[in-house]
Design a protein around this motif. Structure first.
Motif, short mmCIF file in Angstrom:
data_model
loop_
_atom_site.label_atom_id
_atom_site.label_comp_id
_atom_site.label_asym_id
_atom_site.label_seq_id
_atom_site.Cartn_x
_atom_site.Cartn_y
_atom_site.Cartn_z
N THR A 161 1.10 -1.12 -0.07
CA THR A 161 0.01 0.18 0.11
C THR A 161 0.89 1.16 0.10
O THR A 161 1.97 0.96 0.36
N PRO A 162 0.43 2.36 -0.27
CA PRO A 162 1.08 3.68 -0.14
C PRO A 162 1.74 3.72 1.13
O PRO A 162 2.95 4.27 1.21
N GLU A 163 1.13 3.37 2.21
CA GLU A 163 1.54 3.67 3.36
C GLU A 163 2.89 2.58 3.69
O GLU A 163 3.86 2.89 4.23
N GLU A 164 2.66 1.50 3.35
CA GLU A 164 3.62 0.35 3.45
C GLU A 164 4.85 0.66 2.69
O GLU A 164 5.87 0.65 3.17
N ALA A 165 4.64 1.46 1.59
CA ALA A 165 5.60 1.80 0.82
C ALA A 165 6.39 2.83 1.32
O ALA A 165 7.71 2.80 1.31
N ALA A 166 5.93 3.81 2.00
CA ALA A 166 6.71 4.99 2.68
C ALA A 166 7.40 4.35 3.84
O ALA A 166 8.49 4.74 4.17
N ALA A 167 6.68 3.55 4.57
CA ALA A 167 7.46 3.13 5.65
C ALA A 167 8.50 2.18 5.49
O ALA A 167 9.76 2.31 6.04
N ASP A 168 8.54 1.37 4.46
CA ASP A 168 9.53 0.62 3.99
C ASP A 168 10.70 1.42 3.34
O ASP A 168 11.87 1.28 3.68
#
Length: 292
Positions: free
Chosen positions: A186-193
């Motif tokens: 997800t966009p949020e997961e991509a940002a966190a990773d």
């Protein structure tokens, strides 16, 4: 001797194989690297070469430390076009490990003064040196993004290593990482990773001396930026760096930079996101890197 050791010994003697316990390290891949803040460790303490003249074949290797999706493939292609710089694909040499097949082998290596980390460093250096020697160039450039998680180990292995830090707007990194995931994140997961890589690069910049280059500057004025890189590396500037690559050749998996590699010339980067469009978790890094 336990039954597991007896079984292992029988397998070694009659089949030439044995079982080893696998460490709990994260697998290689796009999310390679320890969790944020974790230190890369070796079974034995890494240390500088005891005899640099004989322990290392490479001289002043260059490492590009950058987050994922920061333009490192573009920079690699530009540097590889230089007649003195060999910049192969991501090599992940820090994931190469060695082990002792027997206690006799361990004792023999200890008699030579080597611990396991020493032997791994010899292996890493040899692999990179082979690629450099085959290229016929003077210096090797490694641009594996996950190296940022192991910057201390790399600097210990090669005390004369030189480092180029490649930065990009954190929100642009996260967007590109999300798009490259093809529905994996997800966009949020991509940002966190992606933020894990950014924090690793931030730690490396604090712990090492090197040259900082911004992707946006590299695409806006490639001659100026490549001249600065060449000056840092103490090599003459080469105009071939601005016309790298082979026109018409499509290289897979390059995302934002595929068209740039295909054409062999540097194209302008994306427009920077508006401040209000930057995700909240990325704002501290944007401020730290001067983008907000």
């Amino acid at each position: 001797m336990t039954w597991q050791r007896r079984l292992n010994e029988a397998l070694r003697r009659y089949a030439g194989v044995r079982f080893e316990r696998v460490s709990a390290a994260l697998p290689d891949g796009p999310s390679d690297g320890p969790s944020d803040g974790a230190a890369e460790t070796s079974p034995e303490t890494p240390r500088p070469p005891a005899d640099p003249a004989h322990d290392r074949l490479l001289t002043a290797p260059v490492f590009i430390l950058s987050p994922v999706r920061s333009g490192s493939t573009l920079l690699r292609a530009m540097l590889d076009a230089h007649p003195l710089l060999h910049a192969p694909h991501e090599l992940h040499v820090r994931r190469l490990s060695v082990g002792y097949g027997t206690s006799l082998a361990r004792r023999a290596m200890e008699e030579l003064g080597h611990n396991q980390a020493d032997l791994e460093h010899l292996l890493w250096d040899r692999v990179l040196h082979r690629e450099l020697a085959r290229s016929g160039k003077r210096y090797i450039v490694d641009k594996t993004p996950a190296n940022a998680f192991a910057y201390q180990r790399i600097a210990t292995c090669w005390p004369d290593a030189r480092f180029v830090f490649l930065l990009r707007h954190p929100a642009s990194i996260a967007s590109s990482w999300y798009e490259a995931g093809a529905g994996k994140r997800t966009p949020e997961e991509a940002a966190a990773d992606a933020l894990r890589y950014m924090k690793a690069v931030r730690r490396a910049r604090k712990g090492l001396t090197g040259l900082t280059v911004r992707y946006e500057d590299l695409t806006a004025d490639p001659e100026r930026e490549t001249r600065a890189i060449c000056a840092f590396l103490d090599v003459p500037w080469a105009p071939e760096m601005l016309s790298y690559g082979t026109p018409g050749v499509i290289r897979k998996g390059l995302g934002d930079w595929q068209d740039k590699i295909r054409s062999g010339t540097v194209q302008p980067g994306r427009n920077l996101p508006a401040p209000e469009d930057v995700p909240e978790p990325l704002r501290p890094m944007c401020r730290d890197w001067g983008y907000l």
